[in-house]
Motif scaffolding. Sequence first.
Motif, PDB file in Angstrom:
ATOM      1  N   ARG A   4      -3.519   6.448  -6.700  1.00  0.00           N
ATOM      2  CA  ARG A   4      -3.592   5.360  -7.679  1.00  0.00           C
ATOM      3  C   ARG A   4      -2.737   4.175  -7.231  1.00  0.00           C
ATOM      4  NH1 ARG A   4      -0.121   9.278  -9.193  1.00  0.00           N
ATOM      5  NH2 ARG A   4       1.976   8.684  -9.814  1.00  0.00           N
ATOM      6  N   ILE A   5      -2.936   3.049  -7.930  1.00  0.00           N
ATOM      7  CA  ILE A   5      -2.042   1.893  -7.820  1.00  0.00           C
ATOM      8  C   ILE A   5      -1.197   1.912  -9.085  1.00  0.00           C
ATOM      9  CG2 ILE A   5      -1.897  -0.630  -7.778  1.00  0.00           C
ATOM     10  CD1 ILE A   5      -2.950   0.526  -5.161  1.00  0.00           C
ATOM     11  N   LYS A  96       4.553  -3.307  -7.512  1.00  0.00           N
ATOM     12  CA  LYS A  96       3.282  -2.603  -7.372  1.00  0.00           C
ATOM     13  C   LYS A  96       3.354  -1.665  -6.167  1.00  0.00           C
ATOM     14  CE  LYS A  96      -0.308  -4.865  -8.401  1.00  0.00           C
ATOM     15  NZ  LYS A  96      -1.427  -5.777  -8.539  1.00  0.00           N
ATOM     16  N   TYR A  97       2.857  -0.433  -6.364  1.00  0.00           N
ATOM     17  CA  TYR A  97       2.856   0.575  -5.310  1.00  0.00           C
ATOM     18  C   TYR A  97       1.492   1.247  -5.217  1.00  0.00           C
ATOM     19  CZ  TYR A  97       7.907   0.488  -4.599  1.00  0.00           C
ATOM     20  OH  TYR A  97       9.179   0.117  -4.265  1.00  0.00           O
ATOM     21  N   ALA A  98       1.086   1.561  -3.992  1.00  0.00           N
ATOM     22  CA  ALA A  98      -0.044   2.453  -3.757  1.00  0.00           C
ATOM     23  C   ALA A  98       0.569   3.842  -3.635  1.00  0.00           C
ATOM     24  CB  ALA A  98      -0.777   2.074  -2.477  1.00  0.00           C
ATOM     25  N   SER A 124      -8.158  -1.837   2.516  1.00  0.00           N
ATOM     26  CA  SER A 124      -7.937  -2.128   1.097  1.00  0.00           C
ATOM     27  C   SER A 124      -7.809  -3.639   0.878  1.00  0.00           C
ATOM     28  CB  SER A 124      -6.674  -1.430   0.600  1.00  0.00           C
ATOM     29  OG  SER A 124      -5.517  -2.130   1.015  1.00  0.00           O
ATOM     30  N   PHE A 126      -5.138  -4.814  -0.382  1.00  0.00           N
ATOM     31  CA  PHE A 126      -3.693  -4.993  -0.478  1.00  0.00           C
ATOM     32  C   PHE A 126      -3.052  -5.258   0.875  1.00  0.00           C
ATOM     33  CE2 PHE A 126      -4.972  -2.205  -3.953  1.00  0.00           C
ATOM     34  CZ  PHE A 126      -4.486  -2.911  -5.037  1.00  0.00           C
TER      35      PHE A 126
END
Length: 158
Positions: A4-5, A96-98, A124, A126
């Motif tokens: 998830r993000i 924000k993190y993956a 991605s 990102f």
Amino acid sequence: MFLRIEETKPKKLIGYSTTTSIAEDKTIMVWKKLMPRLKEIHNAVSADLFSLQIYDFKSLEKFTPLTKFQKYALVEVKDFDSIPEGFEKFELEPGKYAVFLHKGTTQDFMQTTQFIFGEWLPKSEFKLDDRPHFELLGDKYKGHENPESEEEVWIPVK
């Protein structure tokens, strides 16, 4: 592998750190320092542990096994009001993190990072952000040598 993000909230963490590299991995040193002292931490948010890295963002493009970075072994706490003597404070800023799942031993971790940085991230929407990277060692973490061990890998993105 990709979960998830997630947008994190600020976190107050305490523990120990060292400067290390992949070639001269000193990770075990900070964990050997932290683990015997866990019972001294009375305001922990949970039993989860944070294995956190701070890289020189400019050196990531030319990262080699000799590239130095800061390595932390940490526990999240409610506040910094009652920190046992000798512990370092660390404030993780929101961002924000993956989030990825790594299952297996430390030896298997290279496959996870190759997937993240070699496949997932380039495909991605990102880009890597200049913030700490960390692994969250929760109740499914069974130790670095156990092939059934699971941990979440948090990669800062923008």
